[in-house]
Scaffold this motif. Structure first.
Motif, PDB file in Angstrom:
ATOM      1  N   LYS A  13      35.746  42.072  37.129  1.00 26.32           N
ATOM      2  CA  LYS A  13      35.017  43.333  36.980  1.00 26.32           C
ATOM      3  C   LYS A  13      35.757  44.440  37.729  1.00 26.32           C
ATOM      4  O   LYS A  13      35.947  44.366  38.941  1.00 26.32           O
ATOM      5  N   LEU A  14      36.202  45.445  36.988  1.00 24.45           N
ATOM      6  CA  LEU A  14      36.971  46.542  37.576  1.00 24.45           C
ATOM      7  C   LEU A  14      36.076  47.748  37.837  1.00 24.45           C
ATOM      8  O   LEU A  14      35.198  48.064  37.032  1.00 24.45           O
ATOM      9  N   LEU A  15      36.304  48.428  38.941  1.00 28.23           N
ATOM     10  CA  LEU A  15      35.674  49.714  39.219  1.00 28.23           C
ATOM     11  C   LEU A  15      36.749  50.773  39.002  1.00 28.23           C
ATOM     12  O   LEU A  15      37.744  50.824  39.727  1.00 28.23           O
ATOM     13  N   ILE A  16      36.558  51.604  37.973  1.00 26.98           N
ATOM     14  CA  ILE A  16      37.588  52.539  37.528  1.00 26.98           C
ATOM     15  C   ILE A  16      37.176  53.974  37.824  1.00 26.98           C
ATOM     16  O   ILE A  16      36.026  54.363  37.603  1.00 26.98           O
ATOM     17  N   ASP A  17      38.122  54.719  38.333  1.00 26.20           N
ATOM     18  CA  ASP A  17      37.949  56.165  38.478  1.00 26.20           C
ATOM     19  C   ASP A  17      38.508  56.783  37.197  1.00 26.20           C
ATOM     20  O   ASP A  17      39.723  56.928  37.037  1.00 26.20           O
ATOM     21  N   THR A  18      37.613  57.110  36.255  1.00 26.29           N
ATOM     22  CA  THR A  18      38.052  57.586  34.937  1.00 26.29           C
ATOM     23  C   THR A  18      38.712  58.964  35.014  1.00 26.29           C
ATOM     24  O   THR A  18      39.535  59.311  34.161  1.00 26.29           O
ATOM     25  N   LYS A  19      38.358  59.737  36.027  1.00 26.61           N
ATOM     26  CA  LYS A  19      38.938  61.067  36.168  1.00 26.61           C
ATOM     27  C   LYS A  19      40.397  60.986  36.602  1.00 26.61           C
ATOM     28  O   LYS A  19      41.262  61.710  36.097  1.00 26.61           O
ATOM     29  N   GLU A  20      40.661  60.083  37.549  1.00 25.24           N
ATOM     30  CA  GLU A  20      42.025  59.923  38.067  1.00 25.24           C
ATOM     31  C   GLU A  20      42.801  58.852  37.305  1.00 25.24           C
ATOM     32  O   GLU A  20      43.997  58.659  37.557  1.00 25.24           O
ATOM     33  N   ARG A  22      42.577  55.439  37.336  1.00 22.82           N
ATOM     34  CA  ARG A  22      43.085  54.402  38.234  1.00 22.82           C
ATOM     35  C   ARG A  22      41.980  53.381  38.505  1.00 22.82           C
ATOM     36  O   ARG A  22      40.783  53.689  38.418  1.00 22.82           O
ATOM     37  N   VAL A  23      42.404  52.155  38.808  1.00 22.38           N
ATOM     38  CA  VAL A  23      41.474  51.113  39.226  1.00 22.38           C
ATOM     39  C   VAL A  23      41.318  51.220  40.737  1.00 22.38           C
ATOM     40  O   VAL A  23      42.315  51.167  41.475  1.00 22.38           O
ATOM     41  N   LEU A  24      40.090  51.385  41.188  1.00 25.48           N
ATOM     42  CA  LEU A  24      39.847  51.473  42.625  1.00 25.48           C
ATOM     43  C   LEU A  24      39.859  50.081  43.250  1.00 25.48           C
ATOM     44  O   LEU A  24      40.493  49.861  44.282  1.00 25.48           O
ATOM     45  N   LEU A  25      39.139  49.169  42.614  1.00 24.95           N
ATOM     46  CA  LEU A  25      39.047  47.811  43.130  1.00 24.95           C
ATOM     47  C   LEU A  25      38.496  46.902  42.042  1.00 24.95           C
ATOM     48  O   LEU A  25      38.033  47.365  40.993  1.00 24.95           O
ATOM     49  N   ALA A  26      38.561  45.615  42.288  1.00 30.36           N
ATOM     50  CA  ALA A  26      38.023  44.631  41.353  1.00 30.36           C
ATOM     51  C   ALA A  26      37.074  43.698  42.091  1.00 30.36           C
ATOM     52  O   ALA A  26      37.298  43.366  43.261  1.00 30.36           O
ATOM     53  N   GLU A  27      36.011  43.328  41.413  1.00 28.65           N
ATOM     54  CA  GLU A  27      35.097  42.307  41.918  1.00 28.65           C
ATOM     55  C   GLU A  27      35.566  40.986  41.324  1.00 28.65           C
ATOM     56  O   GLU A  27      35.512  40.786  40.119  1.00 28.65           O
ATOM     57  N   ALA A  28      36.051  40.097  42.176  1.00 27.59           N
ATOM     58  CA  ALA A  28      36.753  38.908  41.691  1.00 27.59           C
ATOM     59  C   ALA A  28      36.090  37.618  42.154  1.00 27.59           C
ATOM     60  O   ALA A  28      35.509  37.540  43.238  1.00 27.59           O
ATOM     61  N   SER A  29      36.240  36.604  41.312  1.00 26.65           N
ATOM     62  CA  SER A  29      35.731  35.272  41.627  1.00 26.65           C
ATOM     63  C   SER A  29      36.801  34.470  42.358  1.00 26.65           C
ATOM     64  O   SER A  29      37.953  34.892  42.503  1.00 26.65           O
ATOM     65  N   LYS A  30      36.419  33.289  42.792  1.00 27.52           N
ATOM     66  CA  LYS A  30      37.339  32.353  43.442  1.00 27.52           C
ATOM     67  C   LYS A  30      38.563  32.080  42.577  1.00 27.52           C
ATOM     68  O   LYS A  30      39.694  32.035  43.076  1.00 27.52           O
ATOM     69  N   GLU A  31      38.350  31.903  41.256  1.00 23.65           N
ATOM     70  CA  GLU A  31      39.463  31.539  40.374  1.00 23.65           C
ATOM     71  C   GLU A  31      40.567  32.589  40.378  1.00 23.65           C
ATOM     72  O   GLU A  31      41.752  32.264  40.389  1.00 23.65           O
ATOM     73  N   PHE A  32      40.183  33.869  40.370  1.00 21.11           N
ATOM     74  CA  PHE A  32      41.180  34.929  40.355  1.00 21.11           C
ATOM     75  C   PHE A  32      41.919  35.006  41.691  1.00 21.11           C
ATOM     76  O   PHE A  32      43.142  35.188  41.731  1.00 21.11           O
ATOM     77  N   VAL A  33      41.197  34.853  42.790  1.00 21.86           N
ATOM     78  CA  VAL A  33      41.829  34.901  44.108  1.00 21.86           C
ATOM     79  C   VAL A  33      42.766  33.701  44.288  1.00 21.86           C
ATOM     80  O   VAL A  33      43.874  33.835  44.819  1.00 21.86           O
ATOM     81  N   ASP A  34      42.346  32.529  43.826  1.00 15.00           N
ATOM     82  CA  ASP A  34      43.233  31.358  43.869  1.00 15.00           C
ATOM     83  C   ASP A  34      44.505  31.622  43.076  1.00 15.00           C
ATOM     84  O   ASP A  34      45.610  31.243  43.479  1.00 15.00           O
ATOM     85  N   PHE A  35      44.344  32.258  41.923  1.00 11.46           N
ATOM     86  CA  PHE A  35      45.508  32.613  41.099  1.00 11.46           C
ATOM     87  C   PHE A  35      46.466  33.515  41.877  1.00 11.46           C
ATOM     88  O   PHE A  35      47.676  33.293  41.903  1.00 11.46           O
ATOM     89  N   LEU A  36      45.922  34.555  42.527  1.00  9.03           N
ATOM     90  CA  LEU A  36      46.768  35.483  43.286  1.00  9.03           C
ATOM     91  C   LEU A  36      47.492  34.764  44.425  1.00  9.03           C
ATOM     92  O   LEU A  36      48.699  34.952  44.626  1.00  9.03           O
ATOM     93  N   PHE A  37      46.771  33.939  45.159  1.00 12.03           N
ATOM     94  CA  PHE A  37      47.378  33.250  46.291  1.00 12.03           C
ATOM     95  C   PHE A  37      48.468  32.283  45.830  1.00 12.03           C
ATOM     96  O   PHE A  37      49.473  32.083  46.511  1.00 12.03           O
TER      97      PHE A  37
END
Length: 239
Positions: A13-20, A22-37
């Motif tokens: 789940k992305l939080l997007i600043d549509t005016k700028e 850009r993606v401000l941040l993402a709400e991520a599950s364990k699976e995505f964080v494991d992928f990044l690590f």
């Protein structure tokens, strides 16, 4: 929690600043964080092969291509061959890493072992098609692995059978530059304020999916820029 397969997709789940735009941040599950690590555990040879030689920044693509083109006459073998460098064994179970559809990883997450058809001295290797040191035949006959692979099971069993690097009971915040931290309402509000959002009304939530294609794009972007989520997910998205 079951680990995702190499062909599965992970929601983000992305939080997007549509005016700028850009993606401000993402709400991520364990699976995505494991992928990044797990990106930090990929051998350089695997990264180069995944991104393809032309997609690499710098000179590693040329180095990889040199090894591909180098005649066996110049290699110090037996017992090792090019696959040791071009297709190194990924040091983690493929189920936890969307990118790890490596030839040397089997479904259980342990490295495959191979020997030649003559079983010379029962010598084995983890690199498929390595030249046998005795008969020079390709070592491509799979040997059944019995017992525990310490490298594969050390992280898998570290959280009581849940697997991976982080716990699944927590939701995580992933910033555009891939900084990771546990999510909380207070910290999210503080982050939005820190990111200098000028118009709260311009903020929008979008749910995206990360599969093999997006995973490779994310890996490439992480080596090239500091606005990774924006680069990968907003490029072809109307905001």
């Amino acid at each position: 929690m079951a680990s995702p397969s190499a062909s599965s997709k992970v929601s983000l789940k992305l939080l997007i600043d549509t005016k700028e735009k850009r993606v401000l941040l993402a709400e991520a599950s364990k699976e995505f964080v494991d992928f990044l690590f797990n990106l930090l555990r990929l051998p350089v040879g695997t990264v180069t092969r995944l991104l393809t030689k032309k997609g690499m920044v710098g000179c590693l693509g040329k180095l990889y291509e040199s090894i591909e083109n180098l005649s066996d006459n110049y290699l110090n073998i037996p017992p090792q061959d090019k696959n040791i460098l071009l297709k190194p064994s990924t040091p983690f179970a493929s189920g936890y890493l969307l990118l790890a559809n490596d030839d040397n990883i089997n479904s259980s997450g342990t490295s495959n072992l191979y020997m030649c058809s003559k079983r010379c001295s029962y010598v084995v290797t983890s690199a498929d098609n390595t030249a046998c040191p005795s008969c020079q035949r390709h070592m491509n006959h799979t040997v059944q692995f019995v017992g525990n692979d310490r490298n594969a099971t050390q992280v898998i069993g570290a959280s009581g059978g849940e697997g991976g690097f982080v716990k699944g009971v927590v939701t995580y915040t992933v910033m555009d530059d891939l900084e990771v931290q546990p999510m909380s309402t207070i910290s999210t509000v503080a982050l939005i304020s820190k990111l200098n959002v000028k118009d709260i009304a311009s903020l929008q939530e979008r749910v995206v999916e990360l599969g093999m294609e997006e995973g490779i794009k994310l890996l490439k972007a992480s080596l090239q820029c500091k606005n990774v989520l924006t680069s990968v997910f907003l490029k072809n998205m109307a905001v």
